[in-house]
Every structure is written in structure tokens, then in C-alpha cells.
Design a protein around this motif. Structure first.
Motif, short mmCIF file in Angstrom:
data_model
loop_
_atom_site.label_atom_id
_atom_site.label_comp_id
_atom_site.label_asym_id
_atom_site.label_seq_id
_atom_site.Cartn_x
_atom_site.Cartn_y
_atom_site.Cartn_z
N ARG A 1 37.86 32.24 68.10
CA ARG A 1 37.36 31.84 69.42
C ARG A 1 38.25 32.46 70.50
NH1 ARG A 1 32.97 30.99 71.92
NH2 ARG A 1 33.95 32.67 73.08
N ALA A 2 39.57 32.37 70.32
CA ALA A 2 40.50 32.96 71.30
C ALA A 2 40.31 34.47 71.38
CB ALA A 2 41.94 32.61 70.94
N ALA A 3 40.10 35.12 70.24
CA ALA A 3 39.89 36.57 70.23
C ALA A 3 38.59 36.93 70.95
CB ALA A 3 39.86 37.09 68.79
N MET A 4 37.55 36.13 70.77
CA MET A 4 36.29 36.40 71.47
C MET A 4 36.45 36.17 72.96
SD MET A 4 33.20 37.37 71.81
CE MET A 4 33.08 37.90 70.12
N ASP A 5 37.20 35.15 73.34
CA ASP A 5 37.43 34.93 74.77
C ASP A 5 38.16 36.13 75.38
OD1 ASP A 5 36.16 32.49 74.60
OD2 ASP A 5 38.02 31.33 74.50
N ARG A 6 39.11 36.69 74.66
CA ARG A 6 39.81 37.88 75.13
C ARG A 6 38.83 39.05 75.23
NH1 ARG A 6 42.65 39.40 78.59
NH2 ARG A 6 44.00 37.65 78.15
N GLU A 7 37.95 39.20 74.23
CA GLU A 7 36.96 40.29 74.26
C GLU A 7 36.03 40.16 75.46
OE1 GLU A 7 33.26 42.06 71.61
OE2 GLU A 7 34.84 40.95 70.56
N VAL A 8 35.58 38.95 75.75
CA VAL A 8 34.70 38.73 76.90
C VAL A 8 35.45 39.05 78.20
CG1 VAL A 8 33.36 37.02 78.20
CG2 VAL A 8 33.22 37.07 75.70
N LEU A 9 36.71 38.63 78.28
CA LEU A 9 37.52 38.94 79.46
C LEU A 9 37.70 40.45 79.63
CD1 LEU A 9 40.27 36.21 79.26
CD2 LEU A 9 38.95 36.76 81.31
N ASP A 10 38.02 41.14 78.56
CA ASP A 10 38.21 42.60 78.63
C ASP A 10 36.92 43.29 79.03
OD1 ASP A 10 40.85 42.21 77.88
OD2 ASP A 10 40.55 42.85 75.80
N TRP A 11 35.81 42.86 78.44
CA TRP A 11 34.49 43.43 78.76
C TRP A 11 34.18 43.21 80.25
CZ3 TRP A 11 30.46 40.07 80.20
CH2 TRP A 11 29.23 40.69 80.42
N ALA A 12 34.35 41.98 80.72
CA ALA A 12 34.04 41.67 82.11
C ALA A 12 34.93 42.46 83.07
CB ALA A 12 34.19 40.17 82.37
N GLY A 13 36.17 42.70 82.66
CA GLY A 13 37.10 43.43 83.51
C GLY A 13 36.78 44.90 83.69
N GLN A 14 35.90 45.45 82.86
CA GLN A 14 35.57 46.87 83.00
C GLN A 14 34.16 47.11 83.58
OE1 GLN A 14 33.16 48.65 80.81
NE2 GLN A 14 32.56 46.62 80.11
N LEU A 15 33.46 46.05 83.96
CA LEU A 15 32.11 46.21 84.51
C LEU A 15 32.16 46.75 85.94
CD1 LEU A 15 30.45 42.89 83.30
CD2 LEU A 15 30.29 45.16 82.27
N ASP A 16 31.09 47.43 86.32
CA ASP A 16 30.97 47.93 87.68
C ASP A 16 29.52 47.81 88.13
OD1 ASP A 16 29.59 50.07 86.49
OD2 ASP A 16 31.29 51.42 86.64
N ALA A 17 29.27 48.13 89.39
CA ALA A 17 27.93 47.98 89.98
C ALA A 17 26.89 48.82 89.23
CB ALA A 17 27.96 48.35 91.46
N ALA A 18 27.28 49.99 88.76
CA ALA A 18 26.32 50.85 88.06
C ALA A 18 25.83 50.18 86.77
CB ALA A 18 26.96 52.20 87.75
N TRP A 19 26.73 49.51 86.08
CA TRP A 19 26.33 48.82 84.84
C TRP A 19 25.30 47.74 85.16
CZ3 TRP A 19 26.35 43.92 82.75
CH2 TRP A 19 26.15 43.84 81.38
N PHE A 20 25.52 46.98 86.22
CA PHE A 20 24.60 45.90 86.59
C PHE A 20 23.25 46.41 87.09
CE2 PHE A 20 28.43 43.31 86.53
CZ PHE A 20 27.94 42.11 86.01
#
Length: 176
Positions: free
Chosen positions: A94-113
Motif C-alpha cells: 500500500r505504501a509503495a502504491m501511494d509512492r507510485e501515485v505521488l510520483d505519477w501525479a508529480g510528473q503530470l502536465d496540462a498536455a497530459w490532461f
């Protein structure tokens, strides 16, 4: 479907932080219960506290696989409430997935959305296409919904988790 504009990179990162903070909060509270208390069917949608936690991990893995184009978890929704391992192993994953979600969210940009997400829905048995803004809101809403169920089950079991309000999230929470 109309493209929702309220989800963006800042929203995703804030909600990823909130997700990790609250998972940690509820896992700390759950640690006050014996194993049979975690597994007890309490009449919630997925039955027990641990089954609901397991479903959340499975669903987060499913959405991350769709967002990243990686292999999805096995089992479908019916198998989403089982975990092959110990409770401690679950907590680590669960902690590893939370880190993965945080890392993923940290690299998003307007173009992705600006794009749609296309995936095959096992629940509906067909391909789906939706704006990524809507799906990101769904990801975090789904987490909050089921954590609310866990919170209610814990409260009914006599366990009181810490604050859950987004407005009370520490600026730099100790997340992992």
C-alpha cells in the motif's frame, strides 16, 4: 462527455498527497484491531475493513496500469478483495502504491490532461474513452469513497482515526 476542467496537475498532486496521508491514517487506526477484527464482515459493500483496503489497492493498481500502459492486476472486481500475502506485506505494498501515485501525479502536465484515456473495461465488457480530467477525479473520488467506508467500520468497532479533512492535511505530511 464534456471535458471537466477542474482536474489538473496541481489537483492530482494534492489528492495524491491526501490519499497517502489518509491511507496511513487509517492503517494506523486499523493496527488497533486484532486480525479477526480486520477480517470481520461488517456489512459494508466489500464486507470487511481488510477486504475494502485490498479493493482500494487493486483499483489503484488498475488505474495506474491504465495511465502508464503497464500490465493490469489480475482478478477483476470479484478478486479485488483478496490479497495474497500477510497484512504486513499488504501495508508495504500500500505504501509503495501511494509512492507510485505521488510520483505519477508529480510528473503530470496540462498536455497530459488534454487527452482522453481509452481502456477496456472488464466491468462493462467494452472499450471506454473518457477525458483524463474526469478519470483522475474518479480515481481520487473512488479512494475517498471507500476510505469513508473503512472509517465508518473502524468507528463502529470503537477505533477513532485521526483527522480526515483535506483542509487539515499538513503542508508536508510524513507520508511514507
Amino acid at each position: 462527455m464534456r471535458r471537466a476542467t477542474m482536474a489538473n496537475a496541481e489537483y492530482a498532486l494534492t489528492m495524491a498527497r491526501y490519499n497517502a496521508w489518509q491511507n496511513r491514517n487509517l492503517l494506523r487506526a486499523t493496527a488497533q484491531l486484532p486480525p479477526e477484527g480486520r477480517a470481520l464482515d461488517r456489512g459494508a459493500f466489500f464486507g470487511s475493513i481488510e477486504a475494502t483496503f485490498y479493493h482500494l489497492l487493486w483499483a489503484d493498481r488498475m488505474w495506474m496500469s491504465r495511465f502508464k500502459g503497464t500490465r493490469p492486476p489480475e482478478g477483476g472486481i470479484p478478486g479485488s478483495t483478496r490479497f495474497d500475502g500477510s497484512w504486513d506485506e499488504f501495508c508495504g505494498q500500500r505504501a509503495a502504491m501511494d509512492r507510485e501515485v505521488l510520483d505519477w501525479a508529480g510528473q503530470l502536465d496540462a498536455a497530459w490532461f488534454a487527452e482522453d484515456l481509452v481502456w477496456f473495461s472488464g466491468a462493462l465488457g467494452r472499450e471506454i474513452s473518457r477525458p483524463k480530467t474526469v478519470i483522475v477525479m474518479h480515481l481520487f473520488n473512488h479512494q475517498t469513497h471507500h476510505r469513508g467506508q473503512i472509517h465508518a467500520m473502524l468507528t463502529a468497532a470503537g477505533v477513532r482515526p485521526d483527522d480526515t479533512d483535506l483542509a487539515f492535511m499538513p503542508e508536508h505530511p510524513e507520508i511514507l
